[in-house]
Scaffold this motif. Sequence first.
Motif, PDB file in Angstrom:
ATOM      1  N   ILE A  63       0.832  -1.208   0.000  1.00  0.00           N
ATOM      2  CA  ILE A  63       0.000   0.000   0.000  1.00  0.00           C
ATOM      3  C   ILE A  63       0.863   1.253   0.000  1.00  0.00           C
ATOM      4  O   ILE A  63       0.679   2.156  -0.821  1.00  0.00           O
ATOM      5  CB  ILE A  63      -0.962  -0.003   1.206  1.00  0.00           C
ATOM      6  CG1 ILE A  63      -2.030  -1.088   1.019  1.00  0.00           C
ATOM      7  CG2 ILE A  63      -1.606   1.365   1.418  1.00  0.00           C
ATOM      8  CD1 ILE A  63      -2.883  -1.348   2.239  1.00  0.00           C
ATOM      9  N   VAL A  64       1.818   1.324   0.908  1.00  0.00           N
ATOM     10  CA  VAL A  64       2.630   2.539   1.023  1.00  0.00           C
ATOM     11  C   VAL A  64       3.525   2.714  -0.204  1.00  0.00           C
ATOM     12  O   VAL A  64       3.686   3.837  -0.692  1.00  0.00           O
ATOM     13  CB  VAL A  64       3.434   2.555   2.338  1.00  0.00           C
ATOM     14  CG1 VAL A  64       4.320   3.795   2.413  1.00  0.00           C
ATOM     15  CG2 VAL A  64       2.487   2.527   3.536  1.00  0.00           C
ATOM     16  N   ALA A  65       4.075   1.645  -0.747  1.00  0.00           N
ATOM     17  CA  ALA A  65       4.891   1.767  -1.957  1.00  0.00           C
ATOM     18  C   ALA A  65       4.053   2.294  -3.122  1.00  0.00           C
ATOM     19  O   ALA A  65       4.513   3.127  -3.909  1.00  0.00           O
ATOM     20  CB  ALA A  65       5.526   0.422  -2.306  1.00  0.00           C
ATOM     21  N   THR A  66       2.807   1.852  -3.218  1.00  0.00           N
ATOM     22  CA  THR A  66       1.907   2.349  -4.266  1.00  0.00           C
ATOM     23  C   THR A  66       1.621   3.831  -4.065  1.00  0.00           C
ATOM     24  O   THR A  66       1.657   4.621  -5.010  1.00  0.00           O
ATOM     25  CB  THR A  66       0.585   1.544  -4.263  1.00  0.00           C
ATOM     26  OG1 THR A  66       0.892   0.178  -4.535  1.00  0.00           O
ATOM     27  CG2 THR A  66      -0.386   2.071  -5.299  1.00  0.00           C
ATOM     28  N   VAL A  67       1.366   4.224  -2.817  1.00  0.00           N
ATOM     29  CA  VAL A  67       1.115   5.633  -2.524  1.00  0.00           C
ATOM     30  C   VAL A  67       2.377   6.452  -2.791  1.00  0.00           C
ATOM     31  O   VAL A  67       2.292   7.578  -3.291  1.00  0.00           O
ATOM     32  CB  VAL A  67       0.598   5.820  -1.074  1.00  0.00           C
ATOM     33  CG1 VAL A  67       0.465   7.294  -0.722  1.00  0.00           C
ATOM     34  CG2 VAL A  67      -0.748   5.113  -0.893  1.00  0.00           C
ATOM     35  N   CYS A  68       3.552   5.899  -2.512  1.00  0.00           N
ATOM     36  CA  CYS A  68       4.814   6.593  -2.817  1.00  0.00           C
ATOM     37  C   CYS A  68       4.903   6.913  -4.309  1.00  0.00           C
ATOM     38  O   CYS A  68       5.290   8.020  -4.691  1.00  0.00           O
ATOM     39  CB  CYS A  68       6.014   5.739  -2.408  1.00  0.00           C
ATOM     40  SG  CYS A  68       6.356   5.686  -0.646  1.00  0.00           S
ATOM     41  N   ASP A  69       4.539   5.957  -5.136  1.00  0.00           N
ATOM     42  CA  ASP A  69       4.584   6.192  -6.580  1.00  0.00           C
ATOM     43  C   ASP A  69       3.596   7.280  -6.989  1.00  0.00           C
ATOM     44  O   ASP A  69       3.908   8.124  -7.830  1.00  0.00           O
ATOM     45  CB  ASP A  69       4.294   4.900  -7.336  1.00  0.00           C
ATOM     46  CG  ASP A  69       5.411   3.882  -7.190  1.00  0.00           C
ATOM     47  OD1 ASP A  69       6.541   4.273  -6.834  1.00  0.00           O
ATOM     48  OD2 ASP A  69       5.152   2.693  -7.431  1.00  0.00           O
ATOM     49  N   ILE A  71       2.789  13.097  -8.435  1.00  0.00           N
ATOM     50  CA  ILE A  71       2.288  14.435  -8.092  1.00  0.00           C
ATOM     51  C   ILE A  71       3.463  15.413  -8.005  1.00  0.00           C
ATOM     52  O   ILE A  71       3.408  16.518  -8.536  1.00  0.00           O
ATOM     53  CB  ILE A  71       1.496  14.393  -6.770  1.00  0.00           C
ATOM     54  CG1 ILE A  71       0.199  13.608  -6.959  1.00  0.00           C
ATOM     55  CG2 ILE A  71       1.184  15.801  -6.274  1.00  0.00           C
ATOM     56  CD1 ILE A  71      -0.510  13.290  -5.664  1.00  0.00           C
ATOM     57  N   HIS A  72       4.537  14.993  -7.345  1.00  0.00           N
ATOM     58  CA  HIS A  72       5.725  15.848  -7.231  1.00  0.00           C
ATOM     59  C   HIS A  72       6.306  16.151  -8.611  1.00  0.00           C
ATOM     60  O   HIS A  72       6.743  17.274  -8.868  1.00  0.00           O
ATOM     61  CB  HIS A  72       6.784  15.187  -6.354  1.00  0.00           C
ATOM     62  CG  HIS A  72       6.410  15.111  -4.911  1.00  0.00           C
ATOM     63  ND1 HIS A  72       7.142  14.386  -3.996  1.00  0.00           N
ATOM     64  CD2 HIS A  72       5.374  15.646  -4.201  1.00  0.00           C
ATOM     65  CE1 HIS A  72       6.584  14.484  -2.793  1.00  0.00           C
ATOM     66  NE2 HIS A  72       5.510  15.251  -2.897  1.00  0.00           N
ATOM     67  N   PRO A 115      15.389  11.067  -0.688  1.00  0.00           N
ATOM     68  CA  PRO A 115      15.269  12.335  -1.405  1.00  0.00           C
ATOM     69  C   PRO A 115      13.924  12.520  -2.106  1.00  0.00           C
ATOM     70  O   PRO A 115      13.577  13.631  -2.477  1.00  0.00           O
ATOM     71  CB  PRO A 115      16.411  12.278  -2.427  1.00  0.00           C
ATOM     72  CG  PRO A 115      16.684  10.827  -2.620  1.00  0.00           C
ATOM     73  CD  PRO A 115      16.361  10.172  -1.303  1.00  0.00           C
ATOM     74  N   SER A 116      13.177  11.428  -2.265  1.00  0.00           N
ATOM     75  CA  SER A 116      11.893  11.545  -2.957  1.00  0.00           C
ATOM     76  C   SER A 116      10.969  10.417  -2.534  1.00  0.00           C
ATOM     77  O   SER A 116      11.407   9.396  -1.992  1.00  0.00           O
ATOM     78  CB  SER A 116      12.096  11.485  -4.479  1.00  0.00           C
ATOM     79  OG  SER A 116      12.486  10.177  -4.867  1.00  0.00           O
ATOM     80  N   ALA A 117       9.694  10.605  -2.815  1.00  0.00           N
ATOM     81  CA  ALA A 117       8.696   9.570  -2.536  1.00  0.00           C
ATOM     82  C   ALA A 117       8.975   8.322  -3.367  1.00  0.00           C
ATOM     83  O   ALA A 117       8.810   7.196  -2.888  1.00  0.00           O
ATOM     84  CB  ALA A 117       7.294  10.112  -2.819  1.00  0.00           C
ATOM     85  N   VAL A 118       9.431   8.510  -4.594  1.00  0.00           N
ATOM     86  CA  VAL A 118       9.730   7.371  -5.470  1.00  0.00           C
ATOM     87  C   VAL A 118      10.869   6.538  -4.884  1.00  0.00           C
ATOM     88  O   VAL A 118      10.817   5.302  -4.870  1.00  0.00           O
ATOM     89  CB  VAL A 118      10.057   7.853  -6.899  1.00  0.00           C
ATOM     90  CG1 VAL A 118      10.571   6.714  -7.764  1.00  0.00           C
ATOM     91  CG2 VAL A 118       8.829   8.491  -7.534  1.00  0.00           C
ATOM     92  N   GLU A 119      11.922   7.215  -4.382  1.00  0.00           N
ATOM     93  CA  GLU A 119      13.044   6.498  -3.770  1.00  0.00           C
ATOM     94  C   GLU A 119      12.591   5.739  -2.523  1.00  0.00           C
ATOM     95  O   GLU A 119      13.032   4.608  -2.289  1.00  0.00           O
ATOM     96  CB  GLU A 119      14.181   7.461  -3.415  1.00  0.00           C
ATOM     97  CG  GLU A 119      14.904   7.999  -4.628  1.00  0.00           C
ATOM     98  CD  GLU A 119      15.589   6.905  -5.431  1.00  0.00           C
ATOM     99  OE1 GLU A 119      16.202   5.993  -4.842  1.00  0.00           O
ATOM    100  OE2 GLU A 119      15.496   6.951  -6.667  1.00  0.00           O
ATOM    101  N   LEU A 120      11.719   6.343  -1.727  1.00  0.00           N
ATOM    102  CA  LEU A 120      11.188   5.647  -0.558  1.00  0.00           C
ATOM    103  C   LEU A 120      10.401   4.417  -0.993  1.00  0.00           C
ATOM    104  O   LEU A 120      10.539   3.339  -0.414  1.00  0.00           O
ATOM    105  CB  LEU A 120      10.312   6.577   0.285  1.00  0.00           C
ATOM    106  CG  LEU A 120       9.593   5.930   1.482  1.00  0.00           C
ATOM    107  CD1 LEU A 120      10.575   5.252   2.431  1.00  0.00           C
ATOM    108  CD2 LEU A 120       8.758   6.978   2.208  1.00  0.00           C
ATOM    109  N   GLY A 121       9.583   4.556  -2.020  1.00  0.00           N
ATOM    110  CA  GLY A 121       8.816   3.414  -2.525  1.00  0.00           C
ATOM    111  C   GLY A 121       9.729   2.282  -2.980  1.00  0.00           C
ATOM    112  O   GLY A 121       9.468   1.109  -2.708  1.00  0.00           O
TER     113      GLY A 121
END
Length: 162
Positions: A5-11, A16-17, A118-124
Amino acid sequence: RACEIVATVCDAVGAIHAAGIANGGVSADHIIETPDRLVLLASVCADRGPLMAPPCSPVADVTALGRLLYFLLTGDNSEINLSTTLVSELRQVRPDVSSPLVAVLINALSIDSQRRYPSAVELGRAIRAAASDRLGPIEWTIGVIATALVALMLLWYAFATI
């Protein structure tokens, strides 16, 4: 499932960013999961201008994503102590959480900007890597497809409201 779920939201937040918008509303209250397990983010920051200062900023969004993962793993939505207490409390509630995932959480919630993602994508990506041994190929494929759909929907929404 929390990692998926969180990885999907990260993407979705990363998309959005990429459109120049900070989300500012990443929390469990703004996540919708459909009966067919499609994950949707139901909130975007009201100010659609350039990237804003906290709390409506990409940095704040990444921290909020870390808090979301912690909440989904533990059920605890209180302020998170960013010390070794986090590890011991998480291990008490969820002894099955892997050390790599604990490391992801510690970095995502760190007050040290050098440790944060550094970004939501990297966290995902980090979440997926930490959880990769727990996802089967079917779940992973569904997650990738759902992520792409959510990102496209959010980009469409962002450009439709400009």
